[in-house]
Design a protein around this motif. Structure first.
Motif, PDB file in Angstrom:
ATOM      1  N   GLU A   1      79.786 -24.800  50.304  1.00 35.29           N
ATOM      2  CA  GLU A   1      79.384 -24.466  48.941  1.00 35.29           C
ATOM      3  C   GLU A   1      78.416 -23.285  48.965  1.00 35.29           C
ATOM      4  OE1 GLU A   1      78.499 -27.155  45.243  1.00 35.29           O
ATOM      5  OE2 GLU A   1      76.676 -26.978  46.466  1.00 35.29           O
ATOM      6  N   HIS A   2      78.658 -22.321  48.058  1.00 33.41           N
ATOM      7  CA  HIS A   2      77.809 -21.139  48.008  1.00 33.41           C
ATOM      8  C   HIS A   2      77.789 -20.537  46.599  1.00 33.41           C
ATOM      9  CE1 HIS A   2      81.898 -19.822  48.902  1.00 33.41           C
ATOM     10  NE2 HIS A   2      81.599 -18.677  48.316  1.00 33.41           N
ATOM     11  N   GLN A   3      76.736 -19.752  46.358  1.00 34.90           N
ATOM     12  CA  GLN A   3      76.566 -19.054  45.091  1.00 34.90           C
ATOM     13  C   GLN A   3      75.535 -17.947  45.296  1.00 34.90           C
ATOM     14  OE1 GLN A   3      74.297 -21.050  41.971  1.00 34.90           O
ATOM     15  NE2 GLN A   3      75.738 -20.283  40.447  1.00 34.90           N
ATOM     16  N   PHE A   4      75.783 -16.788  44.671  1.00 34.95           N
ATOM     17  CA  PHE A   4      74.821 -15.701  44.685  1.00 34.95           C
ATOM     18  C   PHE A   4      74.203 -15.573  43.302  1.00 34.95           C
ATOM     19  CE2 PHE A   4      77.394 -14.555  48.322  1.00 34.95           C
ATOM     20  CZ  PHE A   4      76.487 -13.996  49.205  1.00 34.95           C
ATOM     21  N   SER A   5      72.875 -15.400  43.246  1.00 34.83           N
ATOM     22  CA  SER A   5      72.158 -15.221  41.987  1.00 34.83           C
ATOM     23  C   SER A   5      71.256 -13.998  42.105  1.00 34.83           C
ATOM     24  CB  SER A   5      71.272 -16.430  41.681  1.00 34.83           C
ATOM     25  OG  SER A   5      72.033 -17.604  41.613  1.00 34.83           O
ATOM     26  N   ASN A   6      71.133 -13.273  41.003  1.00 38.35           N
ATOM     27  CA  ASN A   6      70.227 -12.136  40.951  1.00 38.35           C
ATOM     28  C   ASN A   6      68.847 -12.656  40.575  1.00 38.35           C
ATOM     29  OD1 ASN A   6      68.727  -9.843  40.282  1.00 38.35           O
ATOM     30  ND2 ASN A   6      70.483  -8.791  39.395  1.00 38.35           N
ATOM     31  N   VAL A   7      67.854 -12.435  41.440  1.00 36.30           N
ATOM     32  CA  VAL A   7      66.493 -12.880  41.156  1.00 36.30           C
ATOM     33  C   VAL A   7      65.534 -11.699  40.998  1.00 36.30           C
ATOM     34  CG1 VAL A   7      66.810 -15.124  42.273  1.00 36.30           C
ATOM     35  CG2 VAL A   7      65.905 -13.206  43.613  1.00 36.30           C
ATOM     36  N   GLY A   8      66.097 -10.490  40.920  1.00 31.11           N
ATOM     37  CA  GLY A   8      65.277  -9.294  40.795  1.00 31.11           C
ATOM     38  C   GLY A   8      65.317  -8.711  39.394  1.00 31.11           C
TER      39      GLY A   8
ATOM     40  N   GLY B   1      69.236  -4.457  45.341  1.00 27.53           N
ATOM     41  CA  GLY B   1      68.680  -5.531  44.537  1.00 27.53           C
ATOM     42  C   GLY B   1      68.157  -6.679  45.382  1.00 27.53           C
ATOM     43  N   LYS B   2      67.754  -7.726  44.665  1.00 24.08           N
ATOM     44  CA  LYS B   2      67.244  -8.943  45.308  1.00 24.08           C
ATOM     45  C   LYS B   2      68.030 -10.114  44.772  1.00 24.08           C
ATOM     46  CE  LYS B   2      62.639  -7.257  46.158  1.00 24.08           C
ATOM     47  NZ  LYS B   2      61.217  -7.495  46.110  1.00 24.08           N
ATOM     48  N   GLY B   3      68.352 -11.035  45.668  1.00 15.72           N
ATOM     49  CA  GLY B   3      69.136 -12.170  45.244  1.00 15.72           C
ATOM     50  C   GLY B   3      68.774 -13.433  45.987  1.00 15.72           C
ATOM     51  N   ARG B   4      69.460 -14.480  45.595  1.00 16.39           N
ATOM     52  CA  ARG B   4      69.331 -15.777  46.256  1.00 16.39           C
ATOM     53  C   ARG B   4      70.740 -16.228  46.595  1.00 16.39           C
ATOM     54  NH1 ARG B   4      67.069 -18.643  42.414  1.00 16.39           N
ATOM     55  NH2 ARG B   4      64.997 -18.051  43.059  1.00 16.39           N
ATOM     56  N   LEU B   5      70.934 -16.595  47.847  1.00 24.23           N
ATOM     57  CA  LEU B   5      72.199 -17.165  48.291  1.00 24.23           C
ATOM     58  C   LEU B   5      71.998 -18.666  48.440  1.00 24.23           C
ATOM     59  CD1 LEU B   5      75.047 -17.287  49.492  1.00 24.23           C
ATOM     60  CD2 LEU B   5      74.070 -16.500  51.671  1.00 24.23           C
ATOM     61  N   HIS B   6      72.710 -19.417  47.614  1.00 20.57           N
ATOM     62  CA  HIS B   6      72.734 -20.875  47.761  1.00 20.57           C
ATOM     63  C   HIS B   6      73.849 -21.150  48.758  1.00 20.57           C
ATOM     64  CE1 HIS B   6      72.420 -25.105  46.714  1.00 20.57           C
ATOM     65  NE2 HIS B   6      73.742 -25.111  46.765  1.00 20.57           N
ATOM     66  N   LEU B   7      73.509 -21.659  49.929  1.00 21.83           N
ATOM     67  CA  LEU B   7      74.475 -21.852  51.004  1.00 21.83           C
ATOM     68  C   LEU B   7      74.289 -23.228  51.621  1.00 21.83           C
ATOM     69  CD1 LEU B   7      76.700 -20.563  52.766  1.00 21.83           C
ATOM     70  CD2 LEU B   7      74.885 -19.665  54.230  1.00 21.83           C
ATOM     71  N   ASP B   8      75.285 -24.057  51.420  1.00 16.68           N
ATOM     72  CA  ASP B   8      75.290 -25.392  52.021  1.00 16.68           C
ATOM     73  C   ASP B   8      74.017 -26.175  51.698  1.00 16.68           C
ATOM     74  OD1 ASP B   8      76.635 -27.383  53.425  1.00 16.68           O
ATOM     75  OD2 ASP B   8      75.894 -26.723  55.380  1.00 16.68           O
TER      76      ASP B   8
ATOM     77  N   TYR C   1      74.714 -14.644  37.891  1.00 15.32           N
ATOM     78  CA  TYR C   1      75.093 -15.388  39.097  1.00 15.32           C
ATOM     79  C   TYR C   1      76.614 -15.499  39.189  1.00 15.32           C
ATOM     80  CZ  TYR C   1      74.769 -18.867  35.367  1.00 15.32           C
ATOM     81  OH  TYR C   1      74.874 -19.524  34.164  1.00 15.32           O
ATOM     82  N   THR C   2      77.063 -15.732  40.404  1.00 12.05           N
ATOM     83  CA  THR C   2      78.473 -16.012  40.655  1.00 12.05           C
ATOM     84  C   THR C   2      78.682 -17.513  40.538  1.00 12.05           C
ATOM     85  OG1 THR C   2      78.162 -16.263  43.048  1.00 12.05           O
ATOM     86  CG2 THR C   2      78.653 -14.018  42.234  1.00 12.05           C
ATOM     87  N   PRO C   3      79.936 -17.978  40.453  1.00  5.92           N
ATOM     88  CA  PRO C   3      80.162 -19.424  40.374  1.00  5.92           C
ATOM     89  C   PRO C   3      79.708 -20.129  41.664  1.00  5.92           C
ATOM     90  CG  PRO C   3      82.180 -18.208  39.892  1.00  5.92           C
ATOM     91  CD  PRO C   3      81.178 -17.213  40.387  1.00  5.92           C
ATOM     92  N   LYS C   4      79.201 -21.335  41.532  1.00  7.14           N
ATOM     93  CA  LYS C   4      78.910 -22.163  42.705  1.00  7.14           C
ATOM     94  C   LYS C   4      80.235 -22.820  43.094  1.00  7.14           C
ATOM     95  CE  LYS C   4      75.014 -24.349  42.942  1.00  7.14           C
ATOM     96  NZ  LYS C   4      73.927 -25.339  42.739  1.00  7.14           N
TER      97      LYS C   4
END
Length: 115
Positions: free
Chosen positions: A92-99, A66-73, A49-52
């Protein structure tokens, strides 16, 4: 001017205690003649994941693979190849690899947002 391939650009590991298995490739920047903006590819390994965080500039993202999750607001949004997102300033945001494979996405920021 530049014409190249992403495989020819060296990835630089994101050195942040709030990131895991994430790296960045700078594709186009003021060095190549694009004044004021930087286009990068971020690569996130399986389980990484990237930093939040948030910052005072927006950015545009396009998912390459790939597949990911974007944590956005405060919301978690599933993304995959072909997905795109606009992340507003101070959100606030963060990208995570969920695949099960490398998660890659383009990130375009104003020059002041590239570190």
């Amino acid at each position: 001017m530049i014409v190249s391939h992403k495989n020819d650009v060296k990835a630089i590991k994101i050195e942040n205690p709030q990131a895991k298995d994430a790296a960045m490739k700078v594709l186009v920047s003021p060095t190549e003649g694009w004044e004021g903006y930087v286009m990068r590819i971020l690569e996130v390994g399986v389980g990484g994941y990237t930093p939040k965080h948030s910052h005072p500039w927006p950015h545009i993202n396009y998912i390459i693979s790939g597949k990911g999750r974007l944590h956005l607001d405060g919301k978690d949004i599933e993304v995959e190849a072909g997905s795109f997102a606009y992340v507003p300033s101070d959100t606030e945001h963060q990208f995570s690899n969920v695949g099960n494979e490398k998660f890659e996405f383009i990130c375009i920021v104003p020059e002041e947002g590239h570190k």
